[in-house]
Design a protein around this motif. Structure first.
Motif, PDB file in Angstrom:
ATOM      1  N   GLU A 116      -1.505 -24.434  -4.979  1.00 22.22           N
ATOM      2  CA  GLU A 116      -3.125 -24.124  -4.865  1.00 22.22           C
ATOM      3  C   GLU A 116      -3.317 -24.021  -3.471  1.00 22.22           C
ATOM      4  O   GLU A 116      -4.175 -24.533  -2.876  1.00 22.22           O
TER       5      GLU A 116
ATOM      6  N   THR B  22      -5.838 -19.458  -3.537  1.00 20.96           N
ATOM      7  CA  THR B  22      -7.219 -18.948  -2.865  1.00 20.96           C
ATOM      8  C   THR B  22      -6.980 -18.156  -1.587  1.00 20.96           C
ATOM      9  O   THR B  22      -6.067 -18.462  -0.710  1.00 20.96           O
TER      10      THR B  22
ATOM     11  N   ASP C  69      -6.560 -15.070  -9.112  1.00 23.98           N
ATOM     12  CA  ASP C  69      -7.985 -15.319  -9.738  1.00 23.98           C
ATOM     13  C   ASP C  69      -8.965 -14.370  -8.589  1.00 23.98           C
ATOM     14  O   ASP C  69      -9.098 -14.744  -7.671  1.00 23.98           O
TER      15      ASP C  69
ATOM     16  N   ASN D 166     -11.079 -16.160  -6.561  1.00 22.85           N
ATOM     17  CA  ASN D 166     -10.544 -17.036  -5.373  1.00 22.85           C
ATOM     18  C   ASN D 166     -10.161 -16.114  -4.219  1.00 22.85           C
ATOM     19  O   ASN D 166      -9.548 -16.424  -3.327  1.00 22.85           O
TER      20      ASN D 166
ATOM     21  N   THR E 129     -13.257 -23.552   1.271  1.00 22.13           N
ATOM     22  CA  THR E 129     -11.876 -23.453   0.678  1.00 22.13           C
ATOM     23  C   THR E 129     -11.147 -24.877   1.333  1.00 22.13           C
ATOM     24  O   THR E 129      -9.998 -24.964   0.785  1.00 22.13           O
TER      25      THR E 129
END
Length: 245
Positions: free
Chosen positions: A29, A62, A95, A98, A123
């Motif tokens: 992540e 992200t 995504d 993101n 973020t």
């Protein structure tokens, strides 16, 4: 500062992609700071290849991009929004919600920059920032100046940058003269920084940036002060510093 020597552009691209993929594997992540331009293309190609093989998963990643031309629509093939989708985002399982690129379509420069600073802040901080480097030492579109800019700002592109970018446009009249870019402080806030350089035409600026004085006239020189920078370059780009690394 750590220097990683590569034989040529393809080897540089693989080595740089290895650094990025390690970050994604280590922290699924993570927040990646991404760059555009011709130098990172090979690294993105490797990442896409490894994703297709099942070696990488971008579902939790992200991204925040460094910069965007002011005035270009997202569907313009020369916009960095288009570039990132063309070379990476549309080929992996990140995504789209993101992925973040400064919005060059916002005419109000102050508002565009304020919004992007808020986006980057939201973020939680960049884990790994990828950078290329211009012939004049610019990183992002932070051009040589009398001071180091802090946050996202609108910049008038140097003539050398406009000249370098003109090969991507049908005519010189179409080349943007302004861009929105992350500031030096934002870039330096990243936990880790990865710089990619390739070609004999980068040898002079590599020496100035990493072994010369720290000055806003060579924006990339500020990276000498960052605690965790990896520079991946091919033999041609490292030609003038080979005996010092």
């Amino acid at each position: 500062m750590r220097f990683v020597k590569a034989r040529d552009y393809d080897d540089m691209s693989r080595k740089a992609a290895n650094v990025i993929s390690a970050q994604v594997i280590y922290k699924p992540e993570c927040v990646l700071g991404l760059a555009t331009g011709s130098t990172p293309v090979g690294a993105y190609k490797c990442l896409v290849e490894w994703y297709r093989k099942g070696d990488l998963d971008f579902s939790g990643v992200t991204s925040v991009n460094l910069d965007e031309y002011r005035g270009l629509q997202h569907d313009n093939p020369q916009s960095y929004y288009y570039f990132m989708n063309d070379h990476l985002f549309s080929h992996v399982n990140i995504d789209p919600a993101n992925t973040h690129v400064p919005d060059g379509t916002i005419a109000d420069a102050d508002e565009a920059c304020r919004q992007y600073d808020e986006t980057v802040k939201s973020t939680g901080g960049v884990d790994l920032q990828l950078l290329g480097m211009g012939h004049n030492g610019h990183i992002g579109f932070n051009e040589p100046d009398d001071v180091f800019a802090k946050g996202t700002h609108c910049v008038n592109l140097a003539q050398s940058t406009i000249d370098a970018n003109s090969r991507f446009f049908a005519s010189r009249d179409e080349v943007p003269t302004q861009a929105y870019t992350m500031g030096i402080q934002t870039i330096m806030s990243a936990k880790k920084i990865l710089v990619v350089v390739s070609g004999t035409d980068k040898a002079d600026i590599v020496e100035k940036a990493f072994f010369g004085p720290i000055t806003p006239q060579v924006p990339a020189s500020i990276l000498q002060l960052h605690p965790e920078v990896t520079v991946v370059g091919d033999e041609a780009a490292f030609a003038k510093i080979a005996d010092r690394i």
